[in-house]
Scaffold this motif. Sequence first.
Motif, PDB file in Angstrom:
ATOM      1  N   SER A 102      43.350  51.592  39.835  1.00  0.00           N
ATOM      2  CA  SER A 102      44.751  51.441  39.429  1.00  0.00           C
ATOM      3  C   SER A 102      45.062  52.224  38.162  1.00  0.00           C
ATOM      4  CB  SER A 102      45.107  49.958  39.250  1.00  0.00           C
ATOM      5  OG  SER A 102      44.511  49.420  38.093  1.00  0.00           O
ATOM      6  N   GLU A 103      44.082  52.403  37.302  1.00  0.00           N
ATOM      7  CA  GLU A 103      44.292  53.125  36.050  1.00  0.00           C
ATOM      8  C   GLU A 103      44.160  54.640  36.208  1.00  0.00           C
ATOM      9  OE1 GLU A 103      41.730  51.568  32.992  1.00  0.00           O
ATOM     10  OE2 GLU A 103      42.328  49.516  33.458  1.00  0.00           O
ATOM     11  N   ASN A 113      35.570  43.623  53.068  1.00  0.00           N
ATOM     12  CA  ASN A 113      34.413  42.769  52.812  1.00  0.00           C
ATOM     13  C   ASN A 113      34.047  42.688  51.337  1.00  0.00           C
ATOM     14  OD1 ASN A 113      34.069  42.240  55.612  1.00  0.00           O
ATOM     15  ND2 ASN A 113      33.138  44.239  55.809  1.00  0.00           N
ATOM     16  N   CYS A 114      35.034  42.771  50.488  1.00  0.00           N
ATOM     17  CA  CYS A 114      34.815  42.679  49.040  1.00  0.00           C
ATOM     18  C   CYS A 114      34.909  41.221  48.629  1.00  0.00           C
ATOM     19  CB  CYS A 114      35.866  43.497  48.286  1.00  0.00           C
ATOM     20  SG  CYS A 114      35.800  45.232  48.685  1.00  0.00           S
ATOM     21  N   LYS A 115      33.786  40.642  48.330  1.00  0.00           N
ATOM     22  CA  LYS A 115      33.746  39.220  47.995  1.00  0.00           C
ATOM     23  C   LYS A 115      34.237  38.932  46.586  1.00  0.00           C
ATOM     24  CE  LYS A 115      29.926  38.439  51.128  1.00  0.00           C
ATOM     25  NZ  LYS A 115      29.068  39.552  51.412  1.00  0.00           N
ATOM     26  N   GLN A 116      34.331  39.977  45.757  1.00  0.00           N
ATOM     27  CA  GLN A 116      34.666  39.746  44.355  1.00  0.00           C
ATOM     28  C   GLN A 116      35.937  40.468  43.915  1.00  0.00           C
ATOM     29  OE1 GLN A 116      31.238  39.902  41.683  1.00  0.00           O
ATOM     30  NE2 GLN A 116      29.969  40.156  43.496  1.00  0.00           N
ATOM     31  N   VAL A 117      36.863  40.682  44.841  1.00  0.00           N
ATOM     32  CA  VAL A 117      38.154  41.268  44.498  1.00  0.00           C
ATOM     33  C   VAL A 117      39.204  40.179  44.644  1.00  0.00           C
ATOM     34  CG1 VAL A 117      39.908  42.979  45.113  1.00  0.00           C
ATOM     35  CG2 VAL A 117      37.490  43.586  45.194  1.00  0.00           C
ATOM     36  N   THR A 118      39.934  39.939  43.573  1.00  0.00           N
ATOM     37  CA  THR A 118      40.928  38.869  43.587  1.00  0.00           C
ATOM     38  C   THR A 118      42.294  39.389  44.014  1.00  0.00           C
ATOM     39  OG1 THR A 118      41.537  39.218  41.282  1.00  0.00           O
ATOM     40  CG2 THR A 118      39.727  37.657  41.719  1.00  0.00           C
ATOM     41  N   GLU A 119      43.119  38.480  44.443  1.00  0.00           N
ATOM     42  CA  GLU A 119      44.488  38.817  44.829  1.00  0.00           C
ATOM     43  C   GLU A 119      45.263  39.370  43.640  1.00  0.00           C
ATOM     44  OE1 GLU A 119      48.463  36.567  46.502  1.00  0.00           O
ATOM     45  OE2 GLU A 119      46.504  35.658  46.879  1.00  0.00           O
ATOM     46  N   ALA A 120      45.039  38.827  42.458  1.00  0.00           N
ATOM     47  CA  ALA A 120      45.735  39.291  41.253  1.00  0.00           C
ATOM     48  C   ALA A 120      45.435  40.765  40.979  1.00  0.00           C
ATOM     49  CB  ALA A 120      45.340  38.437  40.059  1.00  0.00           C
ATOM     50  N   THR A 121      44.202  41.170  41.193  1.00  0.00           N
ATOM     51  CA  THR A 121      43.832  42.565  40.972  1.00  0.00           C
ATOM     52  C   THR A 121      44.466  43.469  42.023  1.00  0.00           C
ATOM     53  OG1 THR A 121      41.781  41.922  39.910  1.00  0.00           O
ATOM     54  CG2 THR A 121      41.882  44.151  40.766  1.00  0.00           C
ATOM     55  N   LEU A 149      47.275  42.925  43.488  1.00  0.00           N
ATOM     56  CA  LEU A 149      48.690  43.010  43.107  1.00  0.00           C
ATOM     57  C   LEU A 149      48.890  43.983  41.950  1.00  0.00           C
ATOM     58  CD1 LEU A 149      49.750  39.271  43.429  1.00  0.00           C
ATOM     59  CD2 LEU A 149      50.427  41.179  44.904  1.00  0.00           C
ATOM     60  N   GLN A 150      47.970  43.984  41.016  1.00  0.00           N
ATOM     61  CA  GLN A 150      48.050  44.913  39.894  1.00  0.00           C
ATOM     62  C   GLN A 150      47.941  46.360  40.389  1.00  0.00           C
ATOM     63  OE1 GLN A 150      45.377  43.927  36.732  1.00  0.00           O
ATOM     64  NE2 GLN A 150      46.351  45.303  35.305  1.00  0.00           N
ATOM     65  N   LEU A 151      47.081  46.584  41.364  1.00  0.00           N
ATOM     66  CA  LEU A 151      46.952  47.908  41.970  1.00  0.00           C
ATOM     67  C   LEU A 151      48.287  48.337  42.583  1.00  0.00           C
ATOM     68  CD1 LEU A 151      44.901  50.203  42.905  1.00  0.00           C
ATOM     69  CD2 LEU A 151      44.817  48.937  45.046  1.00  0.00           C
ATOM     70  N   LEU A 152      48.928  47.430  43.284  1.00  0.00           N
ATOM     71  CA  LEU A 152      50.229  47.734  43.888  1.00  0.00           C
ATOM     72  C   LEU A 152      51.283  48.076  42.838  1.00  0.00           C
ATOM     73  CD1 LEU A 152      50.419  45.011  46.677  1.00  0.00           C
ATOM     74  CD2 LEU A 152      50.413  47.490  47.007  1.00  0.00           C
ATOM     75  N   GLN A 153      51.231  47.397  41.717  1.00  0.00           N
ATOM     76  CA  GLN A 153      52.203  47.650  40.655  1.00  0.00           C
ATOM     77  C   GLN A 153      51.993  49.002  39.991  1.00  0.00           C
ATOM     78  OE1 GLN A 153      51.590  44.217  38.192  1.00  0.00           O
ATOM     79  NE2 GLN A 153      53.096  42.982  39.301  1.00  0.00           N
ATOM     80  N   ARG A 154      50.760  49.437  39.890  1.00  0.00           N
ATOM     81  CA  ARG A 154      50.447  50.682  39.172  1.00  0.00           C
ATOM     82  C   ARG A 154      50.471  51.921  40.058  1.00  0.00           C
ATOM     83  NH1 ARG A 154      45.472  49.144  35.137  1.00  0.00           N
ATOM     84  NH2 ARG A 154      46.656  47.808  33.735  1.00  0.00           N
ATOM     85  N   CYS A 155      50.130  51.770  41.310  1.00  0.00           N
ATOM     86  CA  CYS A 155      50.047  52.915  42.223  1.00  0.00           C
ATOM     87  C   CYS A 155      51.307  52.937  43.094  1.00  0.00           C
ATOM     88  CB  CYS A 155      48.788  52.839  43.067  1.00  0.00           C
ATOM     89  SG  CYS A 155      47.275  52.932  42.097  1.00  0.00           S
ATOM     90  N   HIS A 156      52.324  53.579  42.607  1.00  0.00           N
ATOM     91  CA  HIS A 156      53.637  53.554  43.252  1.00  0.00           C
ATOM     92  C   HIS A 156      53.692  54.332  44.555  1.00  0.00           C
ATOM     93  CE1 HIS A 156      55.308  51.539  39.785  1.00  0.00           C
ATOM     94  NE2 HIS A 156      54.673  52.416  39.015  1.00  0.00           N
TER      95      HIS A 156
END
Length: 111
Positions: free
Chosen positions: A70-71, A83-91, A93-100
């Motif tokens: 995202s950065e 199959n990413c067991k350690q990726v949260t929904e919040a992260t 969503l942050q990706l969606l906000q940053r990658c237009h």
Amino acid sequence: MIAIHFSNYTVEDILSLCRANPLLKELICCVHVGITDTALIELIHACPHLHTLCLPFETDITDIGILALSEHCPQLQRLVIQNCKQVTEATALQLLQRCHKLTTLVVSNSS
């Protein structure tokens, strides 16, 4: 575009291909090669023009790797990491906000 279809490639092989192709825009890896957050960050820095990244068999990517995307990949248009067991929904969503430019996002958690 680089598409990996055989499991005889290592993470280092893929990173070498990316370093040798800094204008790479698409990377599709159709086998599990064990890409971690560290390798993903290295890949992002090697390919600053990346707009498509498909890693449907990777399980070792966490919020750290997604945040790095995202950065450093604002031009990202398509991301598939499953199959990413350690990726949260919040992260995600942050990706969606940053990658237009993002039009396709598949980040699944197998747990």
